[in-house]
Scaffold this motif. Structure first.
Motif, PDB file in Angstrom:
ATOM      1  N   GLU A 124      -6.160  45.925  16.757  1.00 49.25           N
ATOM      2  CA  GLU A 124      -6.876  45.704  18.009  1.00 49.25           C
ATOM      3  C   GLU A 124      -6.746  44.251  18.178  1.00 49.25           C
ATOM      4  O   GLU A 124      -7.121  43.898  19.320  1.00 49.25           O
ATOM      5  N   ARG A 125      -5.766  43.514  17.781  1.00 47.93           N
ATOM      6  CA  ARG A 125      -5.497  41.921  17.815  1.00 47.93           C
ATOM      7  C   ARG A 125      -3.911  41.749  17.486  1.00 47.93           C
ATOM      8  O   ARG A 125      -3.477  42.558  16.530  1.00 47.93           O
ATOM      9  N   PRO A 126      -3.223  40.827  18.212  1.00 51.29           N
ATOM     10  CA  PRO A 126      -1.906  40.680  17.863  1.00 51.29           C
ATOM     11  C   PRO A 126      -1.899  39.819  16.504  1.00 51.29           C
ATOM     12  O   PRO A 126      -2.678  39.388  15.890  1.00 51.29           O
ATOM     13  N   ALA A 127      -0.780  40.113  15.874  1.00 49.08           N
ATOM     14  CA  ALA A 127      -0.334  39.858  14.396  1.00 49.08           C
ATOM     15  C   ALA A 127      -0.897  38.499  14.320  1.00 49.08           C
ATOM     16  O   ALA A 127      -1.294  37.795  13.304  1.00 49.08           O
ATOM     17  N   ALA A 128      -0.377  37.542  15.116  1.00 54.74           N
ATOM     18  CA  ALA A 128      -0.564  36.063  15.045  1.00 54.74           C
ATOM     19  C   ALA A 128      -1.963  35.722  15.098  1.00 54.74           C
ATOM     20  O   ALA A 128      -2.339  34.723  14.176  1.00 54.74           O
ATOM     21  N   ASP A 129      -2.916  36.492  15.858  1.00 54.40           N
ATOM     22  CA  ASP A 129      -4.284  36.213  15.727  1.00 54.40           C
ATOM     23  C   ASP A 129      -4.817  36.403  14.351  1.00 54.40           C
ATOM     24  O   ASP A 129      -5.618  35.717  13.834  1.00 54.40           O
ATOM     25  N   TRP A 130      -4.363  37.628  13.994  1.00 55.08           N
ATOM     26  CA  TRP A 130      -4.998  37.977  12.602  1.00 55.08           C
ATOM     27  C   TRP A 130      -4.626  36.969  11.401  1.00 55.08           C
ATOM     28  O   TRP A 130      -5.254  36.433  10.525  1.00 55.08           O
ATOM     29  N   LEU A 131      -3.294  36.502  11.504  1.00 55.70           N
ATOM     30  CA  LEU A 131      -2.867  35.727  10.700  1.00 55.70           C
ATOM     31  C   LEU A 131      -3.552  34.465  10.684  1.00 55.70           C
ATOM     32  O   LEU A 131      -3.820  33.584   9.552  1.00 55.70           O
ATOM     33  N   ALA A 132      -3.619  33.717  11.939  1.00 56.87           N
ATOM     34  CA  ALA A 132      -4.784  32.538  12.037  1.00 56.87           C
ATOM     35  C   ALA A 132      -6.106  32.746  11.404  1.00 56.87           C
ATOM     36  O   ALA A 132      -6.407  31.991  10.819  1.00 56.87           O
ATOM     37  N   THR A 133      -6.759  33.784  11.591  1.00 52.51           N
ATOM     38  CA  THR A 133      -7.942  34.085  11.158  1.00 52.51           C
ATOM     39  C   THR A 133      -7.860  34.065   9.455  1.00 52.51           C
ATOM     40  O   THR A 133      -8.688  33.552   8.797  1.00 52.51           O
ATOM     41  N   PHE A 134      -6.868  34.778   8.965  1.00 54.61           N
ATOM     42  CA  PHE A 134      -6.680  34.706   7.305  1.00 54.61           C
ATOM     43  C   PHE A 134      -6.552  33.666   6.786  1.00 54.61           C
ATOM     44  O   PHE A 134      -7.018  33.067   5.842  1.00 54.61           O
ATOM     45  N   ARG A 135      -5.771  32.599   7.653  1.00 55.27           N
ATOM     46  CA  ARG A 135      -5.355  31.244   7.019  1.00 55.27           C
ATOM     47  C   ARG A 135      -6.891  30.361   7.095  1.00 55.27           C
ATOM     48  O   ARG A 135      -7.036  29.701   6.195  1.00 55.27           O
ATOM     49  N   ASP A 136      -7.265  30.681   8.192  1.00 52.44           N
ATOM     50  CA  ASP A 136      -8.597  29.939   8.402  1.00 52.44           C
ATOM     51  C   ASP A 136      -9.663  30.076   7.334  1.00 52.44           C
ATOM     52  O   ASP A 136     -10.305  29.343   6.862  1.00 52.44           O
ATOM     53  N   ASP A 137      -9.764  31.444   6.889  1.00 52.83           N
ATOM     54  CA  ASP A 137     -10.627  31.954   5.730  1.00 52.83           C
ATOM     55  C   ASP A 137     -10.001  31.186   4.383  1.00 52.83           C
ATOM     56  O   ASP A 137     -10.970  31.185   3.835  1.00 52.83           O
ATOM     57  N   GLY A 138      -8.727  31.384   4.234  1.00 50.85           N
ATOM     58  CA  GLY A 138      -8.193  31.020   2.836  1.00 50.85           C
ATOM     59  C   GLY A 138      -8.229  31.919   1.763  1.00 50.85           C
ATOM     60  O   GLY A 138      -7.681  31.497   0.826  1.00 50.85           O
ATOM     61  N   ASN A 139      -8.566  33.227   2.023  1.00 49.39           N
ATOM     62  CA  ASN A 139      -8.910  34.041   0.736  1.00 49.39           C
ATOM     63  C   ASN A 139      -8.321  35.159   1.262  1.00 49.39           C
ATOM     64  O   ASN A 139      -8.842  36.224   0.544  1.00 49.39           O
TER      65      ASN A 139
END
Length: 201
Positions: free
Chosen positions: A127-142
């Motif tokens: 549903e979202r580009p890979a870079a968007d997911w990576l940014a979300t995951f990095r922001d979460d940190g876990n």
């Protein structure tokens, strides 16, 4: 590397050298610390190991490769239960496993739950580009996730740069270049890259 270091420590302590043997299979052990070691030991010493319990054959749900909307692939690595549960929460999939198994270790989930979650993961990640997911995951940190990259792309990966796994230097013919850094951080005897790679590297 562990075998070589152990042999050097033994030589320093006892004065006796040791012979080190390895194989391509042993070279893969960092990627699978249980299955490959067992396969090699079973070949060398048949009948010595007890039978593997059925629960040892774990699914790969927390280590699932996923594809983003843009076609780029990510490798998930949420091997600990709390990390995998957090991945499901961050992606909005926390309610996909049935309530009666949701808080249990994912290795114990029924097959139909595992496959329902897998399909939901693969669908959601598209549903979202890979870079968007990576940014979300990095922001979460876990959430453990990394993009599939070429060797050249990996040399510019911020995680590798910050960790000191790549180094910058000057090549006499090619000028400024970046290549692999030391394989270990050694405080007493720091590793250093002593020569430049060849022009063909």
């Amino acid at each position: 590397v562990q075998g070589i270091l152990a042999a050097l420590m033994t030589r320093a302590r006892t004065g006796c050298g040791e012979r080190i043997e390895t194989s391509l299979l042993q070279g893969m052990i960092p990627y699978d610390t249980q299955g490959l070691a067992r396969a090699q030991l079973e070949t060398r010493y048949p009948g010595l190991l007890p039978p593997e319990p059925p629960t040892a054959k774990k699914h790969n749900l927390p280590y699932q490769p996923v594809q983003g909307q843009d076609g780029r692939w990510l490798q998930l690595g949420n091997l600990l239960d709390h990390l995998f549960r957090n991945y499901l929460k961050v992606t909005g999939l926390a309610d996909v496993p049935a309530a009666d198994v949701r808080d249990k270790p994912n290795a114990t989930w029924p097959e139909q739950t595992i496959e329902r979650v897998r399909v939901a993961m693969l669908t959601r990640m598209r549903e979202r580009p890979a870079a968007d997911w990576l940014a979300t995951f990095r922001d979460d940190g876990n959430v453990a996730a990394a993009p599939y990259q070429t060797t050249q792309q990996a040399l510019d990966d911020p995680d590798l740069i910050q960790g000191g796994d790549v180094v910058d230097g000057l090549h006499p013919a090619l000028g400024a270049i970046r290549w692999l850094g030391p394989a270990a951080s050694l405080e007493v005897t720091p590793a250093r890259i002593g020569s430049s790679p060849s022009e063909q590297a």
